[in-house]
Structure formats: C-alpha cells, structure tokens
Design a protein around this motif. Sequence first.
Motif, PDB file in Angstrom:
ATOM      1  N   GLN A  92       0.829  -1.195   0.000  1.00 36.54           N
ATOM      2  CA  GLN A  92       0.000   0.000   0.000  1.00 36.54           C
ATOM      3  C   GLN A  92       0.871   1.256   0.000  1.00 36.54           C
ATOM      4  O   GLN A  92       0.606   2.211  -0.743  1.00 36.54           O
ATOM      5  CB  GLN A  92      -0.918   0.003   1.225  1.00 36.54           C
ATOM      6  CG  GLN A  92      -1.701   1.282   1.458  1.00 36.54           C
ATOM      7  CD  GLN A  92      -2.746   1.563   0.389  1.00 36.54           C
ATOM      8  OE1 GLN A  92      -3.149   0.642  -0.330  1.00 36.54           O
ATOM      9  NE2 GLN A  92      -3.186   2.798   0.293  1.00 36.54           N
ATOM     10  N   GLU A 116      -6.446  -0.528  -9.895  1.00 37.70           N
ATOM     11  CA  GLU A 116      -6.080  -1.124  -8.606  1.00 37.70           C
ATOM     12  C   GLU A 116      -6.834  -0.452  -7.468  1.00 37.70           C
ATOM     13  O   GLU A 116      -7.217  -1.100  -6.483  1.00 37.70           O
ATOM     14  CB  GLU A 116      -4.568  -0.994  -8.386  1.00 37.70           C
ATOM     15  CG  GLU A 116      -4.044  -1.696  -7.132  1.00 37.70           C
ATOM     16  CD  GLU A 116      -4.152  -3.212  -7.205  1.00 37.70           C
ATOM     17  OE1 GLU A 116      -3.907  -3.858  -6.161  1.00 37.70           O
ATOM     18  OE2 GLU A 116      -4.468  -3.754  -8.281  1.00 37.70           O
ATOM     19  N   THR A 147      -9.814   0.533  -7.482  1.00 33.91           N
ATOM     20  CA  THR A 147     -11.180   0.006  -7.377  1.00 33.91           C
ATOM     21  C   THR A 147     -11.237  -1.229  -6.484  1.00 33.91           C
ATOM     22  O   THR A 147     -12.313  -1.591  -5.996  1.00 33.91           O
ATOM     23  CB  THR A 147     -11.746  -0.364  -8.764  1.00 33.91           C
ATOM     24  OG1 THR A 147     -10.998  -1.450  -9.314  1.00 33.91           O
ATOM     25  CG2 THR A 147     -11.683   0.825  -9.710  1.00 33.91           C
ATOM     26  N   ARG A 148     -10.100  -1.863  -6.257  1.00 35.90           N
ATOM     27  CA  ARG A 148     -10.046  -3.056  -5.414  1.00 35.90           C
ATOM     28  C   ARG A 148      -9.432  -2.779  -4.047  1.00 35.90           C
ATOM     29  O   ARG A 148      -9.369  -3.667  -3.209  1.00 35.90           O
ATOM     30  CB  ARG A 148      -9.235  -4.151  -6.132  1.00 35.90           C
ATOM     31  CG  ARG A 148      -9.863  -4.615  -7.436  1.00 35.90           C
ATOM     32  CD  ARG A 148      -9.033  -5.673  -8.113  1.00 35.90           C
ATOM     33  NE  ARG A 148      -7.853  -5.120  -8.763  1.00 35.90           N
ATOM     34  CZ  ARG A 148      -7.818  -4.709 -10.029  1.00 35.90           C
ATOM     35  NH1 ARG A 148      -8.900  -4.774 -10.772  1.00 35.90           N
ATOM     36  NH2 ARG A 148      -6.704  -4.231 -10.554  1.00 35.90           N
ATOM     37  N   ARG A 149      -8.937  -1.564  -3.853  1.00 35.32           N
ATOM     38  CA  ARG A 149      -8.314  -1.186  -2.586  1.00 35.32           C
ATOM     39  C   ARG A 149      -8.926   0.123  -2.101  1.00 35.32           C
ATOM     40  O   ARG A 149      -8.509   1.201  -2.528  1.00 35.32           O
ATOM     41  CB  ARG A 149      -6.800  -1.009  -2.754  1.00 35.32           C
ATOM     42  CG  ARG A 149      -6.022  -2.285  -3.023  1.00 35.32           C
ATOM     43  CD  ARG A 149      -4.556  -1.957  -3.319  1.00 35.32           C
ATOM     44  NE  ARG A 149      -3.745  -3.144  -3.452  1.00 35.32           N
ATOM     45  CZ  ARG A 149      -3.017  -3.678  -2.482  1.00 35.32           C
ATOM     46  NH1 ARG A 149      -2.995  -3.085  -1.294  1.00 35.32           N
ATOM     47  NH2 ARG A 149      -2.302  -4.766  -2.677  1.00 35.32           N
ATOM     48  N   ARG A 180      -8.077   3.986  -3.077  1.00 37.20           N
ATOM     49  CA  ARG A 180      -9.074   4.811  -3.762  1.00 37.20           C
ATOM     50  C   ARG A 180      -9.161   6.195  -3.154  1.00 37.20           C
ATOM     51  O   ARG A 180      -9.180   7.206  -3.854  1.00 37.20           O
ATOM     52  CB  ARG A 180     -10.439   4.119  -3.655  1.00 37.20           C
ATOM     53  CG  ARG A 180     -11.617   4.883  -4.247  1.00 37.20           C
ATOM     54  CD  ARG A 180     -11.723   4.647  -5.731  1.00 37.20           C
ATOM     55  NE  ARG A 180     -10.958   5.578  -6.536  1.00 37.20           N
ATOM     56  CZ  ARG A 180     -10.714   5.417  -7.834  1.00 37.20           C
ATOM     57  NH1 ARG A 180     -11.145   4.345  -8.455  1.00 37.20           N
ATOM     58  NH2 ARG A 180     -10.041   6.318  -8.508  1.00 37.20           N
TER      59      ARG A 180
END
Length: 215
Positions: free
Chosen positions: A54, A129, A131-133, A137
């Motif tokens: 992250q 990416e 959109t999945r984290r 976002r």
Amino acid sequence: MATRTTGTPRADLIADAALGLLAERGMRGLTHRAVDERAGLPQGSTSNHARTRQALLEAAVRRLAEREARVLAPGELMAGGARGDAGDRPGSGPPDGARDLAAALAAALHRYLTRHPDLLVCRYELALEATRRPELREFFDATGRQFRAPLLALMTAAGSAEPERHTLSLVAWCEGLMFSCTAGSFHRSVPDEAELRAGFTELLNGMLGPGWAPR
C-alpha cells in the motif's frame, strides 16, 4: 535498469522506478525487489522507504501526480498559457474567449498524449487497482483534486452558469479521449493539436455560449 541521477532524492528515484515498472509490466510486475533492481539500489532499499505494498502504491500515485502536474501545468491554463516541458511555447496573456482557452487546454492534452503515454498507462493501472483497494481509492481521489480545482476555478472565471457540472463534463471528455488514445480503439490515431483545439472549442462554446466563439 534505471540510471541513477545525481541529486535525485531516493524517494523520487524509487517512485519513478515503480512507475516505470507499472508502465512496462503492469501491476503484477511491481514488487519491492523489482523496484530496487530497476532503480539500481541495494536490495531492501524500497522496503525501507515503503514497507507495505500500500505504501509503495501511494508513493507511485504521489509521484504520478507530481509528474502529471508538470505536464499539464494546470496553473498556467488559468493564465492562458500553454507551457510545460522545455521547448513548449510560452503563454501569451490572459484567455481571449474560447480561442485562447481551447488552445491552452489542447496544448496541454496533446503534450500528455504524445510525450508521456507511459504516465497514462500508469494512471490506468493505478486507477483500476484503486477500485479493489478502498484505502488506495481515497488516496488516489485526493491527488486528483489538484487538477479538478483549477479547472473549476477556470470555468467559474469564464462565466459558466454551472461550473461544477461543466467541469465534470470537461474532465470526462478529456479522460475518455486519453483512454481511447492510450488503450482504446484510437491508440494509433492520436488527434493533432488543431483537432484537440477544435474539440475543446466546441465544448466551451456549448457550455459558455456563442459569445465565446473564436474569432
């Protein structure tokens, strides 16, 4: 392997290497070890700077925003300029209706499409990416506000009756064009600056009225 540049902060070197990997290999190719190798740094250097994935993604987003800001130069659009990279022509004063405003926007977008397609690929890799984290976002959206705010101010100063909505339409048109010319069906036929200027002029005339028609 990336060449280490004298005087470049290690954080920027790492982030630039991460963006290079994203452009060439996609999200799967972005690892701490790969960043070390590409940046020419000792193994473990990237982990010391960004311990988690992250943190590494956030560093890439932050650096992408910095580099995009130099390409798009949103502040200079407010002055009617079209400057950015070395060699671009200087601005010529405040906007003169849709003609100068469209010219400034077209110059910035054309510069991005033709000189920095790798940054656009990175933008889409990171956007998908995000959109999945959810945590990414939020960070990604926050960096994007630095570009929307100047456009909103520009549309307000131009006399837009609905600057929020018009800014959304302007951004959406640009985003759609960038995707089409980078990863979509028009990737082999990027419009030239005159075509982009015509498109922006049409948009601005529709939003701001016939008084903004170019002379």
